[in-house]
Design a protein around this motif. Structure first.
Motif, PDB file in Angstrom:
ATOM      1  N   CYS A  24       9.208  37.689 -71.200  1.00  0.00           N
ATOM      2  CA  CYS A  24       8.640  36.777 -70.578  1.00  0.00           C
ATOM      3  C   CYS A  24       9.292  35.524 -70.959  1.00  0.00           C
ATOM      4  CB  CYS A  24       7.175  36.514 -71.231  1.00  0.00           C
ATOM      5  SG  CYS A  24       7.335  36.276 -73.109  1.00  0.00           S
ATOM      6  N   LEU A  25      10.668  35.428 -70.625  1.00  0.00           N
ATOM      7  CA  LEU A  25      11.433  34.313 -70.901  1.00  0.00           C
ATOM      8  C   LEU A  25      12.036  33.879 -69.681  1.00  0.00           C
ATOM      9  CD1 LEU A  25      13.663  35.456 -73.896  1.00  0.00           C
ATOM     10  CD2 LEU A  25      11.702  34.246 -74.065  1.00  0.00           C
ATOM     11  N   GLY A  26      12.132  34.863 -68.612  1.00  0.00           N
ATOM     12  CA  GLY A  26      12.820  34.330 -67.177  1.00  0.00           C
ATOM     13  C   GLY A  26      11.470  34.273 -66.326  1.00  0.00           C
ATOM     14  N   ASP A  27      11.950  33.879 -64.928  1.00  0.00           N
ATOM     15  CA  ASP A  27      11.042  34.128 -63.907  1.00  0.00           C
ATOM     16  C   ASP A  27      10.700  35.670 -63.871  1.00  0.00           C
ATOM     17  OD1 ASP A  27      10.736  31.588 -63.161  1.00  0.00           O
ATOM     18  OD2 ASP A  27      12.830  31.430 -62.438  1.00  0.00           O
ATOM     19  N   TYR A  28      11.720  36.401 -63.791  1.00  0.00           N
ATOM     20  CA  TYR A  28      11.491  37.785 -63.999  1.00  0.00           C
ATOM     21  C   TYR A  28      12.334  38.356 -65.089  1.00  0.00           C
ATOM     22  CZ  TYR A  28      10.701  37.561 -58.668  1.00  0.00           C
ATOM     23  OH  TYR A  28      10.128  37.404 -57.502  1.00  0.00           O
ATOM     24  N   THR A  29      11.939  39.636 -65.653  1.00  0.00           N
ATOM     25  CA  THR A  29      12.666  40.467 -66.527  1.00  0.00           C
ATOM     26  C   THR A  29      12.851  41.525 -66.295  1.00  0.00           C
ATOM     27  OG1 THR A  29      12.077  38.736 -68.585  1.00  0.00           O
ATOM     28  CG2 THR A  29      12.940  40.827 -69.092  1.00  0.00           C
ATOM     29  N   THR A  30      14.111  42.222 -66.293  1.00  0.00           N
ATOM     30  CA  THR A  30      14.326  43.564 -65.792  1.00  0.00           C
ATOM     31  C   THR A  30      14.766  44.370 -66.961  1.00  0.00           C
ATOM     32  OG1 THR A  30      16.685  43.454 -65.239  1.00  0.00           O
ATOM     33  CG2 THR A  30      14.882  43.031 -63.530  1.00  0.00           C
ATOM     34  N   GLY A  63      14.491  53.991 -74.901  1.00  0.00           N
ATOM     35  CA  GLY A  63      15.112  54.935 -73.722  1.00  0.00           C
ATOM     36  C   GLY A  63      13.936  56.091 -73.493  1.00  0.00           C
ATOM     37  N   CYS A  64      14.269  56.621 -72.089  1.00  0.00           N
ATOM     38  CA  CYS A  64      13.496  57.659 -72.048  1.00  0.00           C
ATOM     39  C   CYS A  64      14.366  58.982 -71.908  1.00  0.00           C
ATOM     40  CB  CYS A  64      12.643  57.649 -70.650  1.00  0.00           C
ATOM     41  SG  CYS A  64      13.716  57.309 -69.106  1.00  0.00           S
ATOM     42  N   TYR A  65      14.123  60.244 -71.447  1.00  0.00           N
ATOM     43  CA  TYR A  65      15.000  61.304 -71.023  1.00  0.00           C
ATOM     44  C   TYR A  65      15.454  61.571 -69.864  1.00  0.00           C
ATOM     45  CZ  TYR A  65      13.713  62.600 -75.974  1.00  0.00           C
ATOM     46  OH  TYR A  65      13.376  62.394 -77.390  1.00  0.00           O
ATOM     47  N   GLY A  66      16.189  60.468 -69.244  1.00  0.00           N
ATOM     48  CA  GLY A  66      16.551  60.301 -68.014  1.00  0.00           C
ATOM     49  C   GLY A  66      16.750  58.833 -67.581  1.00  0.00           C
ATOM     50  N   ASP A  67      16.610  58.762 -66.314  1.00  0.00           N
ATOM     51  CA  ASP A  67      16.698  57.201 -65.987  1.00  0.00           C
ATOM     52  C   ASP A  67      15.252  56.724 -65.809  1.00  0.00           C
ATOM     53  OD1 ASP A  67      19.449  56.374 -65.492  1.00  0.00           O
ATOM     54  OD2 ASP A  67      19.278  58.108 -63.708  1.00  0.00           O
ATOM     55  N   GLY A  68      14.992  55.278 -65.966  1.00  0.00           N
ATOM     56  CA  GLY A  68      14.032  54.622 -65.983  1.00  0.00           C
ATOM     57  C   GLY A  68      14.287  53.199 -65.907  1.00  0.00           C
ATOM     58  N   GLY A  69      13.297  52.273 -65.413  1.00  0.00           N
ATOM     59  CA  GLY A  69      13.452  50.617 -65.671  1.00  0.00           C
ATOM     60  C   GLY A  69      12.201  50.246 -65.280  1.00  0.00           C
ATOM     61  N   ALA A  70      12.176  48.693 -65.597  1.00  0.00           N
ATOM     62  CA  ALA A  70      10.841  48.249 -65.380  1.00  0.00           C
ATOM     63  C   ALA A  70      11.147  46.538 -65.037  1.00  0.00           C
ATOM     64  CB  ALA A  70      10.039  48.216 -66.650  1.00  0.00           C
ATOM     65  N   VAL A  71      10.414  46.215 -64.245  1.00  0.00           N
ATOM     66  CA  VAL A  71      10.363  44.546 -64.225  1.00  0.00           C
ATOM     67  C   VAL A  71       9.108  43.954 -64.506  1.00  0.00           C
ATOM     68  CG1 VAL A  71      10.672  42.596 -62.246  1.00  0.00           C
ATOM     69  CG2 VAL A  71      11.614  45.081 -61.828  1.00  0.00           C
ATOM     70  N   PHE A  72       9.277  42.726 -65.161  1.00  0.00           N
ATOM     71  CA  PHE A  72       8.144  42.034 -65.928  1.00  0.00           C
ATOM     72  C   PHE A  72       7.804  40.663 -65.056  1.00  0.00           C
ATOM     73  CE2 PHE A  72       9.827  44.666 -69.119  1.00  0.00           C
ATOM     74  CZ  PHE A  72       8.553  45.462 -69.593  1.00  0.00           C
ATOM     75  N   THR A  73       6.798  40.151 -64.945  1.00  0.00           N
ATOM     76  CA  THR A  73       6.629  39.096 -64.286  1.00  0.00           C
ATOM     77  C   THR A  73       5.240  38.408 -64.729  1.00  0.00           C
ATOM     78  OG1 THR A  73       6.147  37.824 -62.166  1.00  0.00           O
ATOM     79  CG2 THR A  73       5.706  40.282 -62.087  1.00  0.00           C
ATOM     80  N   ASP A  74       5.128  37.175 -64.384  1.00  0.00           N
ATOM     81  CA  ASP A  74       3.713  36.679 -64.925  1.00  0.00           C
ATOM     82  C   ASP A  74       2.995  36.566 -63.629  1.00  0.00           C
ATOM     83  OD1 ASP A  74       3.855  36.738 -67.288  1.00  0.00           O
ATOM     84  OD2 ASP A  74       4.861  34.875 -67.866  1.00  0.00           O
ATOM     85  N   ASP A  75       3.542  36.741 -62.469  1.00  0.00           N
ATOM     86  CA  ASP A  75       2.876  36.463 -61.266  1.00  0.00           C
ATOM     87  C   ASP A  75       2.216  37.614 -60.648  1.00  0.00           C
ATOM     88  OD1 ASP A  75       2.328  34.348 -59.422  1.00  0.00           O
ATOM     89  OD2 ASP A  75       3.534  35.763 -58.082  1.00  0.00           O
ATOM     90  N   ALA A  76       0.948  37.564 -60.399  1.00  0.00           N
ATOM     91  CA  ALA A  76      -0.069  38.720 -59.865  1.00  0.00           C
ATOM     92  C   ALA A  76       0.499  39.006 -58.475  1.00  0.00           C
ATOM     93  CB  ALA A  76      -1.260  38.366 -59.796  1.00  0.00           C
TER      94      ALA A  76
END
Ligand SMILES: Cc1ncc(COP(=O)(O)O)c(C=O)c1O
Length: 386
Positions: A182-188, A198-211
């Protein structure tokens, strides 16, 4: 070489700790059969957002796509400058050229390996000189240490730029009491197996405070869908996190706090056991920061000699990263801040990462420390004898 082989990252030990819980979680997915965007994905998104204090989490296929989804959500394009540290994994910059925008490489600080606000200021001036619009900064929390987000944010606010935190390595860390996420406008972030979470393959996420932004990201990760999946209201990607990976991540997230504490203990033992070693700079943690310790990275002038000495003793090491991005063949045509990136150049020549994971026991760590100490000792006596 003596003793059993040492793992650089020991995923098998983590698997032993999780035991039956992993196969039960996988079994539940096999029973309900909703392999794409099943209930585990929504649950994971809620838990990840709660973990770091972000309002929304949108998972996706990998950490590179997470950055690309941000580019698409922001409509970054031709004429825009996106500031990227020269010393990072290539994915940070890789997402910029396909948008038509220009990556502009800036330098990092030796103390935390992260984007240098002073170099960013010079980069902004250079972008303007080149006729580019300063549009976005991608800060990286390299090796798990949070970037100097307050300083970077102040520049971004003043210049009207979007601040993206590439926390592929930094998720789990904190900066001045706030969680990475929650430090930038977006976090990846990335769930590549070797990452702190980590998972058992590829994975990722984006965090945002804006709905509304979270909704846009959900559309973008699913072929730009509107209300219905066959109603395509924009150009998107196929970039969803598999339900199986979400189920695995839910189990790993349940022990993540414990693992982060164990990483701190490993880092503290290294710091104590390696302090005072001639010609070795140990990783530092800035006041008010907690590192997720994705890597434990030394600076050693004769890095290759130490790596070879460690290898002789059966101790694996790694070099993250040997070539700054502005010197990579695929990126050399893009601009670099005036004066170049001397710190990135020096780090690329001197970094050496030691095994780091939460399951590194004291005896194994003693072997690693002994190998480093004897390697440095041998290098010092060969210099003295030269
Ligand atoms: C700093 C950084 N950014 C982005 C990524 C990309 O993540 P992924 O491999 O999940 O695409 C990585 C992965 O190594 C990374 O270290």
């Amino acid at each position: 070489m003596s003793g059993s082989p040492i793992a650089f990252i020991d995923l098998a030990a983590q698997q032993r700790r999780l035991g039956e819980r992993l196969s039960q979680a996988i079994g539940r997915v096999l029973s309900h059969g909703t392999y794409i965007l099943g209930p585990e994905v929504a649950e994971l998104e809620q838990r990840l957002a709660a973990f770091c204090g972000a309002a929304h989490c949108v998972t996706c296929a990998n950490g590179t796509d997470a950055l690309q989804l941000v580019m698409m959500a922001e409509g970054v394009g031709p004429g825009d400058a996106v500031f990227v540290p020269a010393f990072t994994f290539v994915a940070t910059a890789e997402v910029v050229p396909p948008t038509g925008a220009t990556p502009l490489f800036v330098d990092v600080r030796e103390a935390d390996f992260n984007l240098d606000p002073a170099s960013l200021e010079a980069g902004v001036a250079e972008a303007r000189r080149l006729g580019l619009r300063p549009r976005m900064v991608i800060a990286v929390d390299l090796f798990g240490h949070p970037a100097d987000h307050d300083a970077l944010s102040a520049i971004c606010v003043r210049e009207g730029m979007t601040l993206v935190d590439d926390a592929a390595q930094g998720f789990g860390g904190t900066y001045r009491g706030r969680h990475v996420g929650c430090l930038g406008d977006y976090t990846t972030t990335s769930f590549f197996p070797a990452k702190p979470l980590g998972c058992y393959g590829d994975g990722g996420a984006v965090f945002t405070d804006d709905a509304a932004t979270a909704e846009l990201l959900r559309s973008l990760r699913f072929h730009g869908k509107g209300g219905d999946k066959y109603d395509n209201v924009r150009i998107g990607l196929n970039s969803r996190l598999d339900t199986l990976q979400a189920a695995i991540l839910l189990e790993k997230l349940a022990i993540f706090e414990d693992e982060l504490a164990d990483r701190q203990a490993v880092a503290a033992r290294y710091a104590e056991a390696l302090k005072g070693l001639n010609a070795v700079t140990l990783p530092r943690v800035a006041e008010g920061c907690v590192s997720a310790w994705a890597q434990y990275t030394l600076l050693v002038p004769d890095r290759d000699a130490l790596a070879a000495a460690c290898k002789d003793k059966g101790v694996p090491t790694a070099v993250y990263y040997p070539i700054p991005l502005n010197r990579q063949t695929g990126y050399a045509m893009h601009p670099t801040v005036p004066g170049g990136v001397p710190v990135s150049d020096r780090l690329a020549a001197q970094v050496l990462s030691l095994p780091m994971h939460p399951y590194l026991d004291v005896a194994t760590q003693d072997r690693i420390v002994a190998a480093v100490r004897s390697g440095i000792g041998a290098m010092a006596s060969s210099v003295a004898g030269a």
